[in-house]
Structure formats: structure tokens, C-alpha cells
Design an enzyme around this catalytic site. Sequence first.
Site, PDB file in Angstrom:
ATOM      1  N   ARG A  15       0.746  -1.169  -0.130  1.00 49.44           N
ATOM      2  CA  ARG A  15      -0.193   0.400   0.156  1.00 49.44           C
ATOM      3  C   ARG A  15       0.912   1.163   0.031  1.00 49.44           C
ATOM      4  NH1 ARG A  15      -3.531  -1.366   5.183  1.00 49.44           N
ATOM      5  NH2 ARG A  15      -2.502  -2.707   5.508  1.00 49.44           N
ATOM      6  N   GLY A 137      -5.719  -7.914  15.451  1.00 53.13           N
ATOM      7  CA  GLY A 137      -6.039  -8.530  16.509  1.00 53.13           C
ATOM      8  C   GLY A 137      -6.418  -8.577  17.927  1.00 53.13           C
ATOM      9  N   ALA A 377      28.967  45.296  -3.722  1.00 48.40           N
ATOM     10  CA  ALA A 377      28.026  44.215  -4.058  1.00 48.40           C
ATOM     11  C   ALA A 377      28.074  43.805  -5.422  1.00 48.40           C
ATOM     12  CB  ALA A 377      27.124  44.585  -4.435  1.00 48.40           C
ATOM     13  N   ALA A 420      35.770  49.654  -8.999  1.00 44.81           N
ATOM     14  CA  ALA A 420      35.374  48.956  -8.960  1.00 44.81           C
ATOM     15  C   ALA A 420      34.786  48.792 -10.721  1.00 44.81           C
ATOM     16  CB  ALA A 420      33.430  49.959  -9.133  1.00 44.81           C
TER      17      ALA A 420
HETATM   18  C1  UD1 Z   1       0.050  -8.734  13.016  1.00 50.99           C
HETATM   19  C2  UD1 Z   1      -0.981  -9.374  14.038  1.00 50.99           C
HETATM   20  C3  UD1 Z   1      -2.251  -9.374  14.613  1.00 50.99           C
HETATM   21  C4  UD1 Z   1      -2.063  -7.399  15.316  1.00 50.99           C
HETATM   22  C5  UD1 Z   1      -0.927  -6.439  14.191  1.00 50.99           C
HETATM   23  C6  UD1 Z   1      -0.642  -5.119  14.786  1.00 50.99           C
HETATM   24  C7  UD1 Z   1      -0.343 -11.756  13.299  1.00 50.99           C
HETATM   25  C8  UD1 Z   1      -0.926 -12.865  12.533  1.00 50.99           C
HETATM   26  N1  UD1 Z   1      -1.633 -10.584  13.176  1.00 50.99           N
HETATM   27  O1  UD1 Z   1      -1.401  -8.463  11.891  1.00 50.99           O
HETATM   28  O2  UD1 Z   1      -2.490  -9.928  15.850  1.00 50.99           O
HETATM   29  O3  UD1 Z   1      -2.739  -6.682  15.570  1.00 50.99           O
HETATM   30  O4  UD1 Z   1      -0.107  -7.125  13.614  1.00 50.99           O
HETATM   31  O5  UD1 Z   1      -0.060  -4.270  13.842  1.00 50.99           O
HETATM   32  O6  UD1 Z   1       0.180 -11.875  13.501  1.00 50.99           O
HETATM   33  N2  UD1 Z   1       5.620  -9.846   8.477  1.00 50.99           N
HETATM   34  C9  UD1 Z   1       6.294 -10.434   7.758  1.00 50.99           C
HETATM   35  N3  UD1 Z   1       6.305 -11.774   7.180  1.00 50.99           N
HETATM   36  C10 UD1 Z   1       4.883 -12.582   7.309  1.00 50.99           C
HETATM   37  C11 UD1 Z   1       4.154 -10.863   7.341  1.00 50.99           C
HETATM   38  C12 UD1 Z   1       4.049 -10.148   8.458  1.00 50.99           C
HETATM   39  O7  UD1 Z   1       7.734 -10.045   7.999  1.00 50.99           O
HETATM   40  O8  UD1 Z   1       5.561 -13.616   6.930  1.00 50.99           O
HETATM   41  C13 UD1 Z   1       5.640  -8.776   8.860  1.00 50.99           C
HETATM   42  C14 UD1 Z   1       5.686  -7.426   8.496  1.00 50.99           C
HETATM   43  O9  UD1 Z   1       6.370  -6.929   7.607  1.00 50.99           O
HETATM   44  C15 UD1 Z   1       5.038  -6.717   9.421  1.00 50.99           C
HETATM   45  C16 UD1 Z   1       4.558  -7.717  10.737  1.00 50.99           C
HETATM   46  O10 UD1 Z   1       5.210  -8.579  10.206  1.00 50.99           O
HETATM   47  O11 UD1 Z   1       6.273  -5.808   9.963  1.00 50.99           O
HETATM   48  C17 UD1 Z   1       3.038  -7.252  10.238  1.00 50.99           C
HETATM   49  O12 UD1 Z   1       2.478  -7.810  10.005  1.00 50.99           O
HETATM   50  P1  UD1 Z   1       1.200  -7.390   9.147  1.00 50.99           P
HETATM   51  O13 UD1 Z   1       0.572  -7.800   7.516  1.00 50.99           O
HETATM   52  O14 UD1 Z   1       0.715  -5.805   9.035  1.00 50.99           O
HETATM   53  O15 UD1 Z   1       0.633  -7.879  10.108  1.00 50.99           O
HETATM   54  P2  UD1 Z   1      -1.610  -8.305  10.679  1.00 50.99           P
HETATM   55  O16 UD1 Z   1      -0.646  -9.977  10.298  1.00 50.99           O
HETATM   56  O17 UD1 Z   1      -1.825  -7.294   9.449  1.00 50.99           O
END
Ligand code: UD1
Length: 454
Positions: A15, A137, A377, A420
Site C-alpha cells: 500500500r 488481532g 555588491a 568598481a
Molecule cells: C499482525 C498481528 C495482529 C496485530 C497486528 C499489529 C499476526 C497474525 N497478526 O497483523 O494481531 O494486531 O500485526 O499491527 O501476527 N511480516 C513478515 N512476514 C510475514 C508477514 C508479516 O515479516 O510473512 C511482518 C510485516 O512486514 C510487518 C509485521 O510482520 O512488519 C506485521 O505484519 P502485518 O501483515 O502488518 O500484520 P497483520 O497480519 O495484519
Amino acid sequence: MAFSVVVLAAGKGTRMKSSLPKVLHPIGGKAMVQHIIDTVNELGATNIHLVYGHGAEQLKAQLNHNKLSWCLQAEQLGTGHAVQQAAPYISDEEDVLILVGDAPLIKPSTLQQLISIKQKADLALLTVHLEDPTGMGRIIREGEQVSAIVEHKDASEAQKQITEINTGMMIMAGSDLKRWLNNLNSNNAQGEFYLTDVIAMAAAEGKTIKASHPSSAIEVEGINNRMQLANIERAFQFEQAQQIMAKGVSLADPHRFDVRGELTVGQDINIDINTVIKGKVSIGSNVNIGPNCVLIDCDIADGASIEANSIIEQAQVGENCSVGPFARLRPGAVMAEKSKVGNFVEMKKTTLGKGSKANHFTYLGDTQVGEDANIGAGTITCNYDGVNKFKTIIGDGAFIGSNSSLVAPANIGKNATVGAGSVITKQVDDNELALSRAKQKNLSNWNRPTKNCN
Ligand code: UD1
Ligand code: CA
């Protein structure tokens, strides 16, 4: 207890609509993940495991000065799967603090509190109450005890009413974490390996799970798009503005003040609106800075005055100097005390001696100006022949008349005067007057041309 950190930063950040990995987008001029690394280093983590996926080359290039353990998550199968990539490097005897790479405002004090709560529990979780918890979550509690986290997409209508949410930050023993990670599955609405499932596993084993909260929700706010990036930037800048005001600086508008680096300040400094500060900048006491100034890697000494729209980069402004409006000090510009640079004056690799002045429309490059000299100047040092650069030396008390070109290498002696409009190509000795302009000719009875009428 010793602890290591796992930072989750493998997500693409779709995004953001950017070719730059999300966690490298800057807040206050510094990559958001670097904020987290700095915070964690402040706490004294043993190792920092960075789980990365997208933009590996850019990440490695930008973060290479940090001591990091790089854990590739080639496919993003969920937060649990992400932590699994770091598991082989985690020891059973240490605690593991898990952080997300896209929430850069997390404070050391908040993490310190989370770490100390872990001392009295088996697992400590950072949670927060949100007015709108959509997408997050949810924290499920049985009495005081946290018993599970349910992801928004898996939650029942009743669970969706819960406003306490998981920030994604938690700490537990390495041995527990590794055991639980082995038992994760992807039987859920998103088909992902959820890190959050370890909470229910901990509860099932009868472990104590405690939650702590940040001092403000902004600390745990994740960045997913450019609007959130801007919101976090504003929050970060406002906090910096408050810290700077607490040190004795008046800001005309704390909402129009940006520090993208490190600023050290004295007292009784007035800063007008729209100042941008980058890199390492120090400002002494009793300094006034007008509107729209840009200060980059520079030192401004006590009593200096920087007028509106001036740009100062890798330069030094001495005590009680005056700069601008509309001045540009480029790298290597050094102003000794009480010297003055006025409007539309540019200086590069140039020292302006004590009390010397270049008040209007001037370029001084590769130049050394002595004390109490006056640069008229429109003076230009012609320091570049198209291939090489040459130096100009102007002695103490010299007077350079307006609209003069000093063709470098040039040497103007002490108390010498340049008339100048001169083009100076030869040495001017102490106390000499040098004039090189064409002699004025006056023609009397001059008939002006008239319009041809045929
Ligand atoms: C996750 C949590 C959710 C929490 C939210 C807070 C889980 C399943 N859910 O949501 O409970 O409220 O974060 O923001 O954990 N990332 C990886 N690898 C992956 C997936 C994610 O490195 O395969 C990293 C992302 O880059 C990011 C972070 O983990 O920095 C969180 O991932 P994101 O997809 O934003 O979190 P959610 O699953 O939406
Ligand atoms: Ca998220």
C-alpha cells in the site's frame, strides 16, 4: 536476563506503492526500521535478527552499518513463519523480544517496561485499546489472564467488539518460543502461520501471560500507507519540537518545525516557521533564525542571526554573525565572528574573516578573506576555468569595489582597493588601488539616433 530481538520486516508494504521497501521509508530523515534498531540497541539486546524479504539489496545497503543477523523469509507466509526464520539463531537461555519493523515510534521506556513485566511472567505482551480496532488481532482474556489472540478475520462478532488489540510486540523465553513455533499451523481465515497463535499455546500450558501498554497509542501505530507515514512523521516532529522547547528554544510554530537528524541547542534561541534541520546541526545561545531556513550539518555560534530563506550546509557561522536573507552557505563556508553575509550571497570553501562583510549579490568560492574586508555588491571570484579550480586570497582591510571579477588564482593584499567594475587578473599588493575598467569617454553634442521613416 539476556535478550535478543526479532524485527519483522519481510512484508512488501504494497500500500505504500513504492519501489523502496516499506521499512526504509524515513521518519525524521531516518529509515523507520533504523529507529527500531536504535531503540533496541539502547536497551542492550544481545542480537538483532532482522527478518527480511522484499527489497533485500536496498535493505542491506542502507542498514549495513548496523550489527544485524539477517534472516531471509523468501515467501511471506505469516508472522509466525517470519519468526521461524530466526529460530535457528535463538538460544534457549535467552528471552526473545519480537517487534514489528513498521512501528517506529516505540519508546525504549515502553519496551523496558515490557521486558520487566516478563521477569514476573512467562510471556509479556504489549497491547493497547483502540477506538477503532478494525483489522487488528483482538486480546481475549479470561479474567485478568490473557488466553488468546484472535485475528480480525477469524473473530466472531462478539470478539470484534473487543477494543484491546495486539500491537505485534511481545517477549518470551527462547525455549518456549521455539517449541510453540514448531506447533503452528495455517488453519485460519488467511491460510497464514500466525505468531499470535503462540498465546493460546502458552495459556494451554498454564503459563502466565501479562500485558503492558505503551504511554500512547501512537507508539505502536504501524505504517501501511503514505497517509499513516505522514501522520507518524508529524507526531514524531511535534515530540521533537516539544523536547527542543523544553531546552529553552522558542518556536514560532511547533507544527512547522522539522528536524531530520540531530540538533543540539543552547538557550534563548528563536526559530521562526518552516525551518528544516538535517544531519548534525548545533545552534548556540541567543540565536535568531528567520522563516524558511534550511540548516544541514552546520554549526551556528552564539548570537548569530540567520535571516529568512537562507540555506546553510556543511558550514560554520561564527559568534554574532549575520546571514541572509536569501544567503547560501555551501560546504566549507566558514564565517569568523561578527562577519556578515547578505542577500543573494553564495559562499563555498570560503573563509570570511572577523568583521568582514559581503552584503549583496556575491559569489565567493575557494577564497580566504581576511579581517574587516569589504566585498562590494556583485563581486565574483572566478574560481573555475572550466577544468580546474583556483584560490583567491583577500587580505585584511581590503575593499573590493562593486561588480568586480577576481580571476583566480588571485591575490589581493592588505588594505588594497579594487575599483568598481574591475576584472582583476594580476596580483594587487598591500595598500594598492587596482583598476581595470575601461576609461570613460564622453562625446559632447551627441545626436541620438532617430526612427527611420521611409
Ligand atoms: C499482525 C498481528 C495482529 C496485530 C497486528 C499489529 C499476526 C497474525 N497478526 O497483523 O494481531 O494486531 O500485526 O499491527 O501476527 N511480516 C513478515 N512476514 C510475514 C508477514 C508479516 O515479516 O510473512 C511482518 C510485516 O512486514 C510487518 C509485521 O510482520 O512488519 C506485521 O505484519 P502485518 O501483515 O502488518 O500484520 P497483520 O497480519 O495484519
Ligand atoms: Ca498490519
